[in-house]
Design an enzyme around this catalytic site. Structure first.
Site, PDB file in Angstrom:
ATOM      1  N   TYR A 238       0.716  -1.168  -0.028  1.00  0.00           N
ATOM      2  CA  TYR A 238       0.005   0.047   0.002  1.00  0.00           C
ATOM      3  C   TYR A 238       0.764   1.276   0.001  1.00  0.00           C
ATOM      4  O   TYR A 238       0.486   2.236  -0.885  1.00  0.00           O
ATOM      5  CB  TYR A 238      -0.851  -0.089   1.093  1.00  0.00           C
ATOM      6  CG  TYR A 238      -1.630   1.134   1.615  1.00  0.00           C
ATOM      7  CD1 TYR A 238      -2.643   1.421   0.787  1.00  0.00           C
ATOM      8  CD2 TYR A 238      -1.381   2.271   2.287  1.00  0.00           C
ATOM      9  CE1 TYR A 238      -3.249   2.840   0.789  1.00  0.00           C
ATOM     10  CE2 TYR A 238      -1.856   3.127   2.603  1.00  0.00           C
ATOM     11  CZ  TYR A 238      -2.878   3.726   1.649  1.00  0.00           C
ATOM     12  OH  TYR A 238      -3.686   4.881   1.850  1.00  0.00           O
TER      13      TYR A 238
ATOM     14  N   LYS B  71       1.328   4.395  -3.041  1.00  0.00           N
ATOM     15  CA  LYS B  71       1.465   5.978  -2.827  1.00  0.00           C
ATOM     16  C   LYS B  71       2.475   6.515  -3.143  1.00  0.00           C
ATOM     17  O   LYS B  71       2.494   7.641  -3.583  1.00  0.00           O
ATOM     18  CB  LYS B  71       0.806   6.122  -1.272  1.00  0.00           C
ATOM     19  CG  LYS B  71      -0.525   5.577  -1.133  1.00  0.00           C
ATOM     20  CD  LYS B  71      -1.559   6.170  -1.921  1.00  0.00           C
ATOM     21  CE  LYS B  71      -3.075   5.877  -1.311  1.00  0.00           C
ATOM     22  NZ  LYS B  71      -4.167   6.677  -2.170  1.00  0.00           N
TER      23      LYS B  71
ATOM     24  N   VAL C  94      -7.091   9.935   9.067  1.00  0.00           N
ATOM     25  CA  VAL C  94      -8.274  10.849   9.084  1.00  0.00           C
ATOM     26  C   VAL C  94      -9.455  10.018   9.766  1.00  0.00           C
ATOM     27  O   VAL C  94      -9.848   8.901   9.514  1.00  0.00           O
ATOM     28  CB  VAL C  94      -8.819  10.910   7.581  1.00  0.00           C
ATOM     29  CG1 VAL C  94      -9.804  11.937   7.284  1.00  0.00           C
ATOM     30  CG2 VAL C  94      -7.507  11.440   6.418  1.00  0.00           C
TER      31      VAL C  94
ATOM     32  N   ARG D  46      -0.099  -5.405  14.058  1.00  0.00           N
ATOM     33  CA  ARG D  46      -0.474  -5.574  12.761  1.00  0.00           C
ATOM     34  C   ARG D  46       0.643  -5.652  11.867  1.00  0.00           C
ATOM     35  O   ARG D  46       1.659  -4.406  12.034  1.00  0.00           O
ATOM     36  CB  ARG D  46      -1.550  -4.520  12.153  1.00  0.00           C
ATOM     37  CG  ARG D  46      -2.786  -4.651  13.007  1.00  0.00           C
ATOM     38  CD  ARG D  46      -3.890  -4.142  12.116  1.00  0.00           C
ATOM     39  NE  ARG D  46      -3.642  -2.599  11.826  1.00  0.00           N
ATOM     40  CZ  ARG D  46      -4.523  -2.030  10.957  1.00  0.00           C
ATOM     41  NH1 ARG D  46      -5.616  -2.488  10.667  1.00  0.00           N
ATOM     42  NH2 ARG D  46      -4.215  -0.954  10.513  1.00  0.00           N
TER      43      ARG D  46
END
Length: 324
Positions: free
Chosen positions: A155, A159, A185, A283
């Site tokens: 991921y 980006k 966010v 995680r």
């Protein structure tokens, strides 16, 4: 200046990709409330139909169901558009580790398709969602643009690649691009469900339903939690930013630092619940600490976030109490 006071040319048309998602639907709502036109492009793979339906009676809103992996759809969606706010992407660090090819196709090919379509159609500004995950294992706080570490997930890689393509599109093709490196966010309409749900809505839903949340790790990890209205402000101010600031990526955060365990106990206190959390394993791919230096966005975009974590969490709790 609040984003609600920003002025764009009359009849400005904004394309919000991923407009049925959490951030995208909030952007659509804000732009419509300001009196401008919105076109939403979403394939509804992670976005919600209800986040489209709520605007369908507004004559200034148009919905296109389509996939950013399809260049022809992207070109159609960019026709006549002044500003693109590209939010369409798949999130979640752990899920990207399970599905690297899928993430490359969606988050890289899809985003480059949108840049190409925006270039072809003569869009004025291309503002896109990046992520604080691009900082990887860089240990220093606060996180500062230009000081990135080794990436920790597919991921994050998608980006970072998007940012590099955006630089190229500004340099070679004259497309003004602005990357929004979002830091955690939260706020209204963020999905509390699923294995990869964000922590604040997930905790809130479980607590409101009398269930015990699980904190991954020891709860001592910290994040720069950023209320949704600050993100709306950043996107809209980027649309008015000078071309000299194009080709850059910016930290979009409040500039604070909250520990997960403190957030947990803050939520239980606000909800008047006495319940200890469960603790689970860390995680994979997660960054331990995250806190943003927002001086670059302040200087080049005029970003000045109004909503502290305390103010934002109060509004979020109120919204979830009414809507869960």
């Amino acid at each position: 200046m609040s984003y609600k006071e920003l002025v764009f040319p009359e009849n400005s048309l904004f394309l919000v990709t991923g407009g049925a998602g959490f951030i995208g639907s909030n952007l659509c709502e804000a732009i419509l409330e300001m009196g401008y036109k919105v076109r939403c492009l979403d394939d509804l793979s992670t976005g919600k139909q209800e986040n489209v339906d709520m605007f369908m009676d507004n004559p200034d809103y148009e919905f296109i169901k389509g996939d950013i992996k399809d260049l022809e759809i992207c070109k159609k969606a960019c026709e006549g558009v002044d500003y693109v706010l590209n939010q369409a992407a798949w999130g979640s660090v752990p899920r990207s580790i399970e599905m690297p090819l899928f993430y490359a196709n969606n988050n890289i090919i899809g985003t480059v398709n949108m840049m190409e379509a925006a270039r072809i159609q003569g869009v004025k500004k291309f503002v896109y969602a990046s992520s604080s995950s691009v900082y990887g294992d860089e240990p220093n706080l606060p996180k500062k643009e230009g000081r990135e570490g080794n990436l920790l997930s597919p991921y994050a890689l998608t980006k970072r690649v998007d940012e590099e393509f955006a630089k190229m599109y500004t340099k070679f093709y004259g497309l003004d691009t602005y990357g929004m490196r979002y830091f955690n966010v939260f706020g209204r309409r963020q999905d509390p469900d699923g294995a990869y749900a964000a922590v604040i809505p997930k905790f809130l839903k479980l607590l409101i339903n009398g269930e015990t949340p699980t904190i991954n790790g020891d709860g001592k990890q910290s994040r720069d939690f950023t209320y949704i209205d600050n993100v709306i402000e950043a996107n809209l101010k980027a649309c008015l930013a000078p071309s000299e600031a194009a080709g850059e990526a910016f930290n979009i955060a409040y500039g604070g630092r909250e520990y997960l365990i403190d957030i947990y106990y803050g939520l239980t206190k606000a909800l008047n619940i006495n319940m200890e959390p469960n603790f689970g394993p860390d995680r994979a791919g997660d960054i331990k600490h995250s806190n943003a230096d927002i001086s670059k966005a302040k200087e080049l975009l005029g970003y000045n976030p109004e909503y502290s974590f305390e103010k934002g969490i109060e509004l979020a709790i109120s919204w979830y109490k009414e809507n869960l």
